[in-house]
Design a protein around this motif. Structure first.
Motif: not given
Length: 256
Positions: A33-34, A45-50, A68-75
């Protein structure tokens, strides 16, 4: 010619509610999830997706996104599709983008199948005249017969996917974005869909594919980008990158 250029592109999502601590714990425990920044004064909180993604894809590129899931591929795919706007950095897209994920997005469940062919086509950037020219082919491929006169809320999941897939693959792609999990119904139709998908991808100038399948990556891609916590950590030849990704030593290093 088609081109994608990302220069220090970052995407972040603020989370304001009281559950941010549990969100953080879940993400960190799963190594997904970054990264997360906390502001205790604002209970935010801020999730830094990329984070500062820099990469260029030119005509002829078939790139696989691995992680892995949450690594940023879909984002990253959704940034390239224009669904997410970068918070910082610069993004250049040259060429018509065809996203082949969330393939039922833009469909109205109260409208008929015929009406949704037009709606989905317009959503994908087709003109009304282009949709008219392609409608017969879409109808033949979907094999839904009289159900096209009914609201799609009456369709099974497989029928809805047939219709969405038929429309989504009727366009002429320059930049094709694919998320791995494309299902299209029963086995007979899946064989037909795979053949169409192969023809579809051959027409694209640039393909960006997010996948967990080494076989699919090797058969389809000319390069691989490995992502971790919203960052690109390595890129290069598919065989070398997949070996690097599978190496438990490097996996342990990435998890730190």
């Amino acid at each position: 010619m088609a081109r994608i250029q990302l220069d220090n592109v970052s995407v972040s999502f603020p989370v304001y509610d009281s559950s941010t601590r549990s969100i953080k714990n879940r993400i960190l425990s799963n190594n997904a999830g970054g990264s997360i920044d906390n502001d205790t004064n604002k209970h935010q909180s801020t999730v830094n997706a990329l984070e500062q993604v820099t990469e260029t894809f030119d005509h002829g590129t078939r790139v696989g996104l691995v992680g892995h899931n949450g690594a940023g591929k879909s984002t990253l795919l959704r940034v390239l599709a224009g669904i997410y706007e970068p918070c910082s950095g610069n993004l250049l897209i040259r060429g018509h983008v065809a996203p082949l994920f969330d393939i039922a997005l833009g469909m109205d469940h109260e409208a008929t199948g015929y009406e949704n062919i037009r709606l989905r086509g317009l959503f994908l950037g087709l003109s009304k005249s282009e949709i008219d020219r392609k409608t017969d082919d879409i109808i033949d491929f979907a094999e839904l017969g009289g159900f096209l006169d009914l609201p799609v809320r009456t369709y099974s999941a497989g029928m809805l996917l047939r219709l969405a897939f038929a429309v989504s693959t009727a366009i002429e792609p320059e930049i094709l974005l694919i998320d791995e999990g494309i299902a299209a119904g029963d086995a007979a139709f899946l064989e037909k869909a795979n053949k169409r998908l192969h023809e579809f991808t051959n027409r694209a100038s640039i393909i960006v594919l997010a996948s967990h399948s080494p076989d699919l990556i090797m058969s389809m891609c000319t390069s691989v980008v490995i992502m971790e916590r919203g960052r690109i950590i390595a890129s290069g030849n598919p065989a070398e990158m997949l070996q690097f990704y599978a190496d438990p030593t490097t996996s342990a290093h990435r998890a730190q």
